[in-house]
Design an enzyme around this catalytic site. Structure first.
Site, short mmCIF file in Angstrom:
data_model
loop_
_atom_site.label_atom_id
_atom_site.label_comp_id
_atom_site.label_asym_id
_atom_site.label_seq_id
_atom_site.Cartn_x
_atom_site.Cartn_y
_atom_site.Cartn_z
N HIS A 150 -9.02 -13.62 -3.63
CA HIS A 150 -9.33 -13.79 -2.20
C HIS A 150 -9.62 -15.27 -1.90
O HIS A 150 -9.23 -15.77 -0.84
CB HIS A 150 -10.53 -12.92 -1.81
CG HIS A 150 -10.81 -12.91 -0.34
ND1 HIS A 150 -9.89 -12.52 0.59
CD2 HIS A 150 -11.92 -13.26 0.35
CE1 HIS A 150 -10.41 -12.62 1.80
NE2 HIS A 150 -11.64 -13.08 1.69
N TYR B 98 -10.51 -6.93 3.02
CA TYR B 98 -9.35 -7.62 2.45
C TYR B 98 -8.04 -7.28 3.16
O TYR B 98 -6.98 -7.26 2.53
CB TYR B 98 -9.25 -7.35 0.94
CG TYR B 98 -10.49 -7.81 0.22
CD1 TYR B 98 -10.71 -9.15 -0.05
CD2 TYR B 98 -11.48 -6.90 -0.16
CE1 TYR B 98 -11.87 -9.59 -0.68
CE2 TYR B 98 -12.64 -7.32 -0.79
CZ TYR B 98 -12.82 -8.67 -1.05
OH TYR B 98 -13.97 -9.09 -1.67
N ALA B 99 -8.09 -7.05 4.45
CA ALA B 99 -6.89 -6.77 5.24
C ALA B 99 -6.30 -8.10 5.72
O ALA B 99 -6.35 -8.45 6.90
CB ALA B 99 -7.22 -5.85 6.40
N ASN B 100 -5.76 -8.84 4.76
CA ASN B 100 -5.15 -10.15 5.03
C ASN B 100 -3.88 -10.25 4.20
O ASN B 100 -3.81 -9.72 3.09
CB ASN B 100 -6.09 -11.28 4.61
CG ASN B 100 -7.44 -11.19 5.26
OD1 ASN B 100 -7.58 -11.38 6.45
ND2 ASN B 100 -8.46 -10.87 4.46
N HIS C 30 12.35 -22.03 6.17
CA HIS C 30 12.28 -21.37 4.87
C HIS C 30 11.05 -21.85 4.10
O HIS C 30 10.79 -23.04 4.00
CB HIS C 30 13.56 -21.67 4.09
CG HIS C 30 13.68 -20.92 2.82
ND1 HIS C 30 14.21 -21.47 1.69
CD2 HIS C 30 13.34 -19.65 2.49
CE1 HIS C 30 14.20 -20.59 0.72
NE2 HIS C 30 13.67 -19.47 1.18
N ASP D 6 -7.58 -10.26 9.08
CA ASP D 6 -8.59 -9.39 9.69
C ASP D 6 -9.53 -10.27 10.52
O ASP D 6 -9.38 -11.49 10.56
CB ASP D 6 -9.32 -8.57 8.63
CG ASP D 6 -10.09 -9.41 7.61
OD1 ASP D 6 -10.48 -10.55 7.89
OD2 ASP D 6 -10.30 -8.89 6.49
#
Length: 128
Positions: free
Chosen positions: A95, A117-119, A20, A28
């Site tokens: 970011h 920004y594909a994270n 947890h 990316d």
């Protein structure tokens, strides 16, 4: 052989170690990977596998109680932002903060994604 869930043995083995509030990053191909964090690199060419494909596969086998994305996504990748907000209730961080969070991740899965920004940082939930 496994019939359901994550077939990649490295990812499946790492996910089994999550507790947890542990953090998982799906990244990316440009996100810097801290040397001390375990990384499973799935990339094999620009765009492959895509961020969305990997995210969907992970979410089939991973209980995420929260998610964090870079606030810059809204200006530079609004279509992905919409998709992520529809799928998860994402919180925004800068970011730079997301990159700092990756240092505390238990696992980073690197995709071949090459859009801005594909994270995402996924925080592990519990299944009960």
């Amino acid at each position: 052989m496994k019939k359901h869930g994550m077939l990649n043995r490295d990812i499946a083995s790492q996910l089994a170690k999550f507790g947890h509030t542990d953090w998982l990053v799906i990244a990316d191909c440009g996100l810097p990977i801290p040397e001390h964090v375990t990384c499973v690199d799935l990339s094999y060419r620009i765009g492959e596998p895509s961020f969305e494909t990997v995210l969907e596969a992970v979410l089939e086998d991973f209980e995420a109680e929260s998610a964090f994305i870079a606030q810059e996504i809204n200006m530079h990748n609004p279509q992905l932002e919409t998709t992520l907000q529809e799928r998860l209730d994402c919180r925004y961080v800068s970011h730079e903060e997301l990159k700092m969070m990756s240092h505390s991740a238990k696992l980073i899965i690197r995709t071949g994604e090459a859009s801005p920004y594909a994270n995402i940082v996924l925080q592990s939930g519990v299944i009960f």
